[in-house]
Design a protein around this motif. Structure first.
Motif, PDB file in Angstrom:
ATOM      1  N   THR A  89       0.841  -1.185   0.000  1.00 61.91           N
ATOM      2  CA  THR A  89       0.000   0.000   0.000  1.00 61.91           C
ATOM      3  C   THR A  89       0.875   1.232   0.000  1.00 61.91           C
ATOM      4  O   THR A  89       2.082   1.157   0.279  1.00 61.91           O
ATOM      5  CB  THR A  89      -0.913   0.015   1.250  1.00 61.91           C
ATOM      6  N   ALA A  90       0.281   2.376  -0.293  1.00 65.62           N
ATOM      7  CA  ALA A  90       0.988   3.645  -0.127  1.00 65.62           C
ATOM      8  C   ALA A  90       0.713   4.257   1.238  1.00 65.62           C
ATOM      9  O   ALA A  90       1.245   5.318   1.563  1.00 65.62           O
ATOM     10  CB  ALA A  90       0.562   4.628  -1.215  1.00 65.62           C
ATOM     11  N   ALA A  91      -0.116   3.607   2.048  1.00 67.97           N
ATOM     12  CA  ALA A  91      -0.465   4.148   3.363  1.00 67.97           C
ATOM     13  C   ALA A  91       0.696   3.998   4.346  1.00 67.97           C
ATOM     14  O   ALA A  91       1.519   3.094   4.229  1.00 67.97           O
ATOM     15  CB  ALA A  91      -1.703   3.448   3.909  1.00 67.97           C
ATOM     16  N   ASN A  92       0.715   4.873   5.318  1.00 68.10           N
ATOM     17  CA  ASN A  92       1.762   4.921   6.331  1.00 68.10           C
ATOM     18  C   ASN A  92       1.477   3.888   7.423  1.00 68.10           C
ATOM     19  O   ASN A  92       0.409   3.902   8.036  1.00 68.10           O
ATOM     20  CB  ASN A  92       1.784   6.338   6.927  1.00 68.10           C
ATOM     21  N   MET A  93       2.438   3.005   7.680  1.00 68.43           N
ATOM     22  CA  MET A  93       2.246   2.004   8.728  1.00 68.43           C
ATOM     23  C   MET A  93       2.123   2.631  10.119  1.00 68.43           C
ATOM     24  O   MET A  93       1.583   2.017  11.035  1.00 68.43           O
ATOM     25  CB  MET A  93       3.386   0.989   8.736  1.00 68.43           C
ATOM     26  N   GLN A  94       2.616   3.857  10.280  1.00 65.99           N
ATOM     27  CA  GLN A  94       2.463   4.537  11.561  1.00 65.99           C
ATOM     28  C   GLN A  94       1.014   4.938  11.818  1.00 65.99           C
ATOM     29  O   GLN A  94       0.647   5.287  12.942  1.00 65.99           O
ATOM     30  CB  GLN A  94       3.359   5.786  11.611  1.00 65.99           C
ATOM     31  N   CYS A  95       0.208   4.884  10.786  1.00 67.41           N
ATOM     32  CA  CYS A  95      -1.224   5.195  10.922  1.00 67.41           C
ATOM     33  C   CYS A  95      -2.073   3.932  11.034  1.00 67.41           C
ATOM     34  O   CYS A  95      -3.304   4.007  10.993  1.00 67.41           O
ATOM     35  CB  CYS A  95      -1.703   6.024   9.731  1.00 67.41           C
ATOM     36  N   ALA A  96      -1.432   2.776  11.143  1.00 65.59           N
ATOM     37  CA  ALA A  96      -2.178   1.527  11.293  1.00 65.59           C
ATOM     38  C   ALA A  96      -2.965   1.543  12.605  1.00 65.59           C
ATOM     39  O   ALA A  96      -2.521   2.092  13.614  1.00 65.59           O
ATOM     40  CB  ALA A  96      -1.232   0.336  11.272  1.00 65.59           C
ATOM     41  N   VAL A  97      -4.132   0.924  12.579  1.00 70.42           N
ATOM     42  CA  VAL A  97      -5.027   0.889  13.747  1.00 70.42           C
ATOM     43  C   VAL A  97      -5.473  -0.545  13.990  1.00 70.42           C
ATOM     44  O   VAL A  97      -5.759  -1.294  13.040  1.00 70.42           O
ATOM     45  CB  VAL A  97      -6.254   1.789  13.524  1.00 70.42           C
ATOM     46  N   LEU A  98      -5.553  -0.929  15.243  1.00 69.88           N
ATOM     47  CA  LEU A  98      -6.099  -2.228  15.622  1.00 69.88           C
ATOM     48  C   LEU A  98      -7.535  -2.051  16.079  1.00 69.88           C
ATOM     49  O   LEU A  98      -7.820  -1.254  16.973  1.00 69.88           O
ATOM     50  CB  LEU A  98      -5.280  -2.867  16.744  1.00 69.88           C
ATOM     51  N   GLY A  99      -8.428  -2.811  15.466  1.00 61.78           N
ATOM     52  CA  GLY A  99      -9.817  -2.861  15.911  1.00 61.78           C
ATOM     53  C   GLY A  99     -10.076  -4.224  16.532  1.00 61.78           C
ATOM     54  O   GLY A  99      -9.681  -5.256  15.966  1.00 61.78           O
ATOM     55  N   ARG A 100     -10.709  -4.249  17.694  1.00 62.82           N
ATOM     56  CA  ARG A 100     -10.948  -5.511  18.399  1.00 62.82           C
ATOM     57  C   ARG A 100     -12.408  -5.621  18.791  1.00 62.82           C
ATOM     58  O   ARG A 100     -13.064  -4.628  19.120  1.00 62.82           O
ATOM     59  CB  ARG A 100     -10.078  -5.607  19.652  1.00 62.82           C
ATOM     60  N   ALA A 101     -12.913  -6.853  18.779  1.00 61.49           N
ATOM     61  CA  ALA A 101     -14.272  -7.122  19.242  1.00 61.49           C
ATOM     62  C   ALA A 101     -14.318  -8.541  19.793  1.00 61.49           C
ATOM     63  O   ALA A 101     -13.650  -9.441  19.256  1.00 61.49           O
ATOM     64  CB  ALA A 101     -15.276  -6.954  18.104  1.00 61.49           C
ATOM     65  N   GLU A 102     -15.092  -8.745  20.863  1.00 63.69           N
ATOM     66  CA  GLU A 102     -15.139 -10.042  21.534  1.00 63.69           C
ATOM     67  C   GLU A 102     -16.573 -10.396  21.927  1.00 63.69           C
ATOM     68  O   GLU A 102     -17.396  -9.522  22.181  1.00 63.69           O
ATOM     69  CB  GLU A 102     -14.273 -10.021  22.804  1.00 63.69           C
ATOM     70  N   THR A 113      -4.787  -0.485   7.596  1.00 60.88           N
ATOM     71  CA  THR A 113      -4.290   0.789   7.091  1.00 60.88           C
ATOM     72  C   THR A 113      -5.282   1.249   6.044  1.00 60.88           C
ATOM     73  O   THR A 113      -5.891   0.421   5.347  1.00 60.88           O
ATOM     74  CB  THR A 113      -2.882   0.675   6.473  1.00 60.88           C
ATOM     75  N   ALA A 114      -5.459   2.550   5.923  1.00 56.61           N
ATOM     76  CA  ALA A 114      -6.510   3.013   5.015  1.00 56.61           C
ATOM     77  C   ALA A 114      -6.250   4.422   4.529  1.00 56.61           C
ATOM     78  O   ALA A 114      -5.854   5.304   5.295  1.00 56.61           O
ATOM     79  CB  ALA A 114      -7.874   2.962   5.718  1.00 56.61           C
ATOM     80  N   GLY A 115      -6.479   4.625   3.238  1.00 57.63           N
ATOM     81  CA  GLY A 115      -6.480   5.942   2.624  1.00 57.63           C
ATOM     82  C   GLY A 115      -7.484   5.924   1.493  1.00 57.63           C
ATOM     83  O   GLY A 115      -7.652   4.898   0.831  1.00 57.63           O
ATOM     84  N   LEU A 250      -6.429   9.238  10.797  1.00 54.55           N
ATOM     85  CA  LEU A 250      -4.981   9.360  10.958  1.00 54.55           C
ATOM     86  C   LEU A 250      -4.260   9.561   9.629  1.00 54.55           C
ATOM     87  O   LEU A 250      -3.322  10.362   9.526  1.00 54.55           O
ATOM     88  CB  LEU A 250      -4.429   8.112  11.662  1.00 54.55           C
ATOM     89  N   GLN A 251      -4.672   8.834   8.595  1.00 55.40           N
ATOM     90  CA  GLN A 251      -3.978   8.875   7.310  1.00 55.40           C
ATOM     91  C   GLN A 251      -4.382  10.083   6.473  1.00 55.40           C
ATOM     92  O   GLN A 251      -3.537  10.754   5.875  1.00 55.40           O
ATOM     93  CB  GLN A 251      -4.255   7.599   6.521  1.00 55.40           C
TER      94      GLN A 251
END
Length: 383
Positions: A89-102, A113-115, A250-251
């Motif tokens: 991707t061209a997205a910045n790994m520093q803008c990666a986000v973890l989403g969690r659900a249980e 990562t998203a743009g 973030l991105q």
């Protein structure tokens, strides 16, 4: 940096790379061009920033072939190329986000990562490329009804998904559809425009996904379904939506509050800041037009005006899809344009007067009519 450590995998970020080392055998479904598809023999799944978002070129002498690029990227991160599924991707790994659900014994983690600014598309938009045996070549540029003038920045949504319980292959395929739906609802909730049509975007043209679930062992049993009516499907949708939404902030600096604007609503229909200024210069005396341009930011971010603009955009969408038939849509567009003018004027009691004024110009296309409504409303604000 270690982002998450479980008995199944360790997720790390290292420079331009985000990768998970699988501690036990997993069933992995991915869109990776190398080591992709459905696999049981992978040791790593990864995402990496392979280029800059704008104007990037490979260094001289670098082989652009997919296998060579895969090997080169894996070597750079210290990953084994034969057993790594690697997305780019061209997205910045520093803008990666973890989403969690249980829920109960189920847990889902989505590392995204998203743009969307340069590459947002709507499913079914006209394509720009066609694949041949020797690679893809561009088609004749499709006619674009209304694209955003600001197409800067990275544009790809990549999701690494980890399910904590074993799943059948069919379940992983269904899980992929739920992750896709979660991504699409995140983009739709922000009312992001497609750059290839006047429709709302559902993703980007280069989105990728990898989903991993541990292989069953001992007394463990496999999940068979991940649809919208069961908890696994819910968790996948929720975690993906949360991660992608946060990534876009973030991105790209995109969030619900900043989408609350006239141009956010109507830009995809041709009502941009430049259109508004051009219309003001054409319709108003020079002094009032200058006043309009000087206050443009406040005008387009006015909450009531933005609400009216989004209502007009919805009418345009319903007319385009045929939910409203042509004759009704035309009148509704005029009514909503008059409401927009009244909102800008801060004078709802002048709706009929403003509607009559706009009715005399209803031959304009929707973007121009919307711009005229804004300018007309501004003029009536001070008369």
């Amino acid at each position: 940096m270690l982002l998450e450590d479980t008995d199944r995998y360790a997720l790390r970020r290292q420079g331009r790379y985000l990768f998970a080392e699988l501690k036990r055998p997993h069933l992995v479904l991915s869109t990776c061009r190398v080591n992709g598809g459905l696999r049981e023999d992978l040791s790593h799944v990864a995402n990496h920033q392979s280029c800059e978002g704008v104007g990037h070129r490979l260094p001289p002498g670098v082989d652009p072939g997919r296998e060579a690029l895969h090997v080169r990227a894996c070597a750079e991160a210290g990953l084994p190329p034969a057993t790594t599924a690697l997305m780019a991707t061209a997205a910045n790994m520093q803008c990666a986000v973890l989403g969690r659900a249980e829920h109960a014994d189920l847990s889902v983690t989505v590392a995204a990562t998203a743009g969307v600014l340069s590459n947002a598309t709507r499913a079914g938009d006209p394509a720009g490329w066609h694949e041949y045996p020797d690679g893809s070549r561009p088609l004749e540029a499709p006619a674009i009804e209304a694209a955003s003038p600001d197409a800067r920045g990275s544009g790809t949504i990549v999701t690494l998904v980890f399910i904590n319980q074993p799943c059948t292959p069919a379940c992983l395929v269904r899980a992929a559809t739920m992750v896709t739906e979660g991504k699409s609802t995140a983009v739709l909730d922000l009312r992001m425009p497609s750059i290839q049509s006047s429709g709302l975007a559902t993703g980007t043209g280069t989105d990728q996904i990898a989903i991993a679930a541990p292989l069953a062992r001992g007394e463990e049993w496999e999940r068979h379904w991940a649809g919208g009516h069961n908890t696994l499907g819910e968790l996948l949708g929720r975690a993906t939506h949360a991660a992608v939404t946060r990534c876009l902030l973030l991105q790209n600096g995109v969030c619900a509050e900043l989408r609350r604007s006239l141009c956010g609503a109507l830009g995809r229909h041709g009502c941009h800041e430049a259109t508004l200024c051009e219309r003001a210069r054409a319709e108003l005396d020079p002094e009032t037009a200058q006043l309009f341009e000087s206050n443009l930011l406040a005008i387009i971010h006015d909450p009531q005006s933005a609400a009216a603009a989004y209502a007009l955009a919805e009418i345009l969408d319903l007319g385009r899809t045929g939910v409203l038939h042509r004759e009704v849509a035309r009148e509704s567009i005029l009514n909503q344009a008059a409401l927009l003018a009244a909102a800008v004027a801060v004078a709802p009691e002048r709706f009929v007067e403003l509607r009559d004024s706009l009715h005399r110009r209803d031959e304009l296309d929707p973007g121009e009519l919307a711009a005229l409504a804004v300018v007309t409303g501004f003029a009536h604000k001070w008369t």
